[in-house]
Design a protein around this motif. Structure first.
Motif, PDB file in Angstrom:
ATOM      1  N   HIS A 188       0.823  -1.212   0.000  1.00 26.69           N
ATOM      2  CA  HIS A 188       0.000   0.000   0.000  1.00 26.69           C
ATOM      3  C   HIS A 188       0.854   1.258   0.000  1.00 26.69           C
ATOM      4  O   HIS A 188       0.621   2.188  -0.780  1.00 26.69           O
ATOM      5  CB  HIS A 188      -0.925   0.005   1.221  1.00 26.69           C
TER       6      HIS A 188
ATOM      7  N   LEU B 275     -10.528  -0.901 -10.732  1.00 24.21           N
ATOM      8  CA  LEU B 275     -10.786  -2.340 -10.630  1.00 24.21           C
ATOM      9  C   LEU B 275     -11.225  -2.943 -11.949  1.00 24.21           C
ATOM     10  O   LEU B 275     -11.113  -4.154 -12.154  1.00 24.21           O
ATOM     11  CB  LEU B 275     -11.853  -2.601  -9.565  1.00 24.21           C
TER      12      LEU B 275
ATOM     13  N   LEU C 227      -5.826  -6.759 -15.004  1.00 26.81           N
ATOM     14  CA  LEU C 227      -5.329  -7.446 -13.818  1.00 26.81           C
ATOM     15  C   LEU C 227      -4.423  -6.557 -12.979  1.00 26.81           C
ATOM     16  O   LEU C 227      -4.614  -6.432 -11.762  1.00 26.81           O
ATOM     17  CB  LEU C 227      -4.575  -8.715 -14.224  1.00 26.81           C
ATOM     18  N   TRP C 228      -3.402  -5.922 -13.612  1.00 24.03           N
ATOM     19  CA  TRP C 228      -2.481  -5.114 -12.821  1.00 24.03           C
ATOM     20  C   TRP C 228      -3.194  -3.917 -12.203  1.00 24.03           C
ATOM     21  O   TRP C 228      -2.997  -3.602 -11.029  1.00 24.03           O
ATOM     22  CB  TRP C 228      -1.293  -4.626 -13.644  1.00 24.03           C
TER      23      TRP C 228
ATOM     24  N   CYS D 175      -6.199  -3.721 -11.381  1.00 23.74           N
ATOM     25  CA  CYS D 175      -7.044  -4.242 -10.306  1.00 23.74           C
ATOM     26  C   CYS D 175      -6.235  -4.448  -9.029  1.00 23.74           C
ATOM     27  O   CYS D 175      -6.641  -4.031  -7.942  1.00 23.74           O
ATOM     28  CB  CYS D 175      -7.698  -5.546 -10.752  1.00 23.74           C
ATOM     29  N   LEU D 176      -5.062  -5.085  -9.163  1.00 20.51           N
ATOM     30  CA  LEU D 176      -4.205  -5.321  -8.001  1.00 20.51           C
ATOM     31  C   LEU D 176      -3.678  -4.002  -7.426  1.00 20.51           C
ATOM     32  O   LEU D 176      -3.654  -3.800  -6.217  1.00 20.51           O
ATOM     33  CB  LEU D 176      -3.032  -6.229  -8.395  1.00 20.51           C
ATOM     34  N   ASP D 177      -3.258  -3.134  -8.320  1.00 18.32           N
ATOM     35  CA  ASP D 177      -2.764  -1.821  -7.919  1.00 18.32           C
ATOM     36  C   ASP D 177      -3.834  -1.071  -7.128  1.00 18.32           C
ATOM     37  O   ASP D 177      -3.578  -0.536  -6.043  1.00 18.32           O
ATOM     38  CB  ASP D 177      -2.381  -1.029  -9.172  1.00 18.32           C
TER      39      ASP D 177
ATOM     40  N   ALA E 135      -6.510  -2.313  -5.617  1.00 18.92           N
ATOM     41  CA  ALA E 135      -6.890  -3.013  -4.386  1.00 18.92           C
ATOM     42  C   ALA E 135      -5.906  -2.726  -3.260  1.00 18.92           C
ATOM     43  O   ALA E 135      -6.304  -2.396  -2.130  1.00 18.92           O
ATOM     44  CB  ALA E 135      -6.973  -4.516  -4.648  1.00 18.92           C
ATOM     45  N   PHE E 136      -4.612  -2.852  -3.526  1.00 19.06           N
ATOM     46  CA  PHE E 136      -3.619  -2.589  -2.477  1.00 19.06           C
ATOM     47  C   PHE E 136      -3.569  -1.108  -2.119  1.00 19.06           C
ATOM     48  O   PHE E 136      -3.369  -0.756  -0.949  1.00 19.06           O
ATOM     49  CB  PHE E 136      -2.237  -3.070  -2.917  1.00 19.06           C
TER      50      PHE E 136
ATOM     51  N   ILE F 259       5.167  -4.717 -11.930  1.00 16.60           N
ATOM     52  CA  ILE F 259       5.157  -5.988 -11.204  1.00 16.60           C
ATOM     53  C   ILE F 259       6.572  -6.374 -10.790  1.00 16.60           C
ATOM     54  O   ILE F 259       6.807  -6.810  -9.645  1.00 16.60           O
ATOM     55  CB  ILE F 259       4.526  -7.097 -12.073  1.00 16.60           C
TER      56      ILE F 259
ATOM     57  N   CYS G 171       7.626  -4.210  -7.883  1.00 24.21           N
ATOM     58  CA  CYS G 171       6.955  -4.603  -6.638  1.00 24.21           C
ATOM     59  C   CYS G 171       7.562  -5.875  -6.049  1.00 24.21           C
ATOM     60  O   CYS G 171       7.753  -5.979  -4.830  1.00 24.21           O
ATOM     61  CB  CYS G 171       5.459  -4.799  -6.882  1.00 24.21           C
TER      62      CYS G 171
END
Length: 339
Positions: free
Chosen positions: A22, A50, A54-55, A57-59, A61-62, A313, A316
């Motif tokens: 985060h 979202l 995919l990325w 969405c993950l980005d 979400a965190f 990615i 990270c």
């Protein structure tokens, strides 16, 4: 429901990974969290993020939900204090108690904080009064905006809650826990409906009042581990966890319930950790304190990787791996100073 060592470490492992990702991603993302204020605009950007692959969405979400890792650590602080000081094995002598916990936080904070002093003090970003305030864990009280790195506000809040625990220790009354928790939640609802983030709200959110509910939840859980409701939740943990996860997600985007969302987040992560802990997460939890103080340093370099156009990615993965390595080494250093 007793929170054993493995469960506690697993919770810490999940919590620090949430915080670590985060604190990097929200500085590079269009999606921002609702940690210190509730913002419908930020929620709109969350839904947009979202739905963008995919990325993204993950980005998103965190960036939006990762801050709930803080609630995990505050919950465990409350739980751990009760288990330590109300078991009859340790006596609470106020001044010795406060010295012990202040020294513990200072030993953890100071070595990493020196990096920021040497890096920012010559540039005028950190003043001498800021340094004194941070090292005395009082900067939150009068100038939270001056905290550098910003994530270190956690140390001041934790020390404040250690002090507040003395009240709960000597006045072991559930009514007191409930009243103060309810007051904290009501204040949170009031600020959730405020149109703009005020300076008063900013200061309160960087101090213990708006974090009191999750801390007292830890105290209550430690004192009432055999509560029938807790036993039922634990027995039907899959269903309970699904319900709490849904409540967490809904409350995080709904102003009326926003201030309750840390409680649902903790319940979700507690049940997950109690029944699905892994050796990897337990190990991460064992070095979580070191990861917390080290990751802001590595975050600076990871952000430069983003600026250089390196795949997010990859950045990270390297950032998390180095944070874990640094956290492990840092805890070895801290432990060696104790012996």
């Amino acid at each position: 429901m007793t929170i054993g060592k493995k469960t506690s470490l697993c919770m810490r492992g999940i919590g620090i990974l949430l915080i670590c990702l985060h604190n990097l991603l929200h500085l590079d993302s269009e999606v921002l969290e609702c940690e210190f204020e509730f913002s419908q605009e930020r929620i709109g950007k969350l839904f947009q993020g979202l739905g963008e692959g995919l990325w993204a969405c993950l980005d998103s979400a965190f960036s939006f939900w990762g801050w709930y890792g803080v609630s995990v650590f505050l919950f465990l602080s409350g739980y751990g204090l009760v288990r330590k000081y109300e078991s009859g094995r340790h006596q609470v002598k106020p001044w010795a108690y406060l010295r012990h916990h202040y020294r513990k936080l200072l030993i953890l904070l100071a070595p990493a904080y020196l990096f920021f002093i040497f890096n920012y003090f010559p540039k005028g970003i950190i003043s001498l009064s800021d340094i004194i305030g941070q090292l005395t864990l009082t900067l939150n009280l009068y100038d939270a905006r001056a905290i550098t790195p910003g994530v270190y506000w956690y140390f001041g809040v934790t020390m404040q809650l250690y002090i507040v625990y003395l009240l709960f220790h000597y006045k072991r009354d559930d009514i007191l826990l409930i009243v103060l928790s309810a007051l904290s939640l009501v204040i949170g609802v009031y600020f959730a409906y405020a149109e703009h983030l005020t300076e008063v709200h900013y200061q309160i959110r960087h101090n213990f009042p708006l974090w009191l509910s999750v801390f007292t939840l830890g105290i209550w859980t430690a004192r009432h581990g055999s509560n029938r409701l807790l036993r039922i939740m634990d027995h039907h943990w899959v269903l309970s966890m699904a319900v709490f996860l849904l409540l967490w997600l809904v409350s995080s985007i709904w102003a009326m319930l926003w201030t309750f969302s840390p409680l649902f987040a903790v319940a979700t992560i507690l049940l997950l950790s109690r029944h699905c802990h892994t050796k990897g997460l337990i190990w991460v939890g064992s070095i979580s304190a070191g990861v917390f103080v080290c990751h802001p340093i590595l975050r600076m370099f990871a952000l430069k990787g983003f600026d250089m156009g390196i795949n997010h990615i990859i950045v990270c993965v390297i950032y998390v791996a180095l944070s874990l390595l640094a956290g492990w080494g840092y805890m070895r250093l801290i432990e060696s100073r104790k012996t």
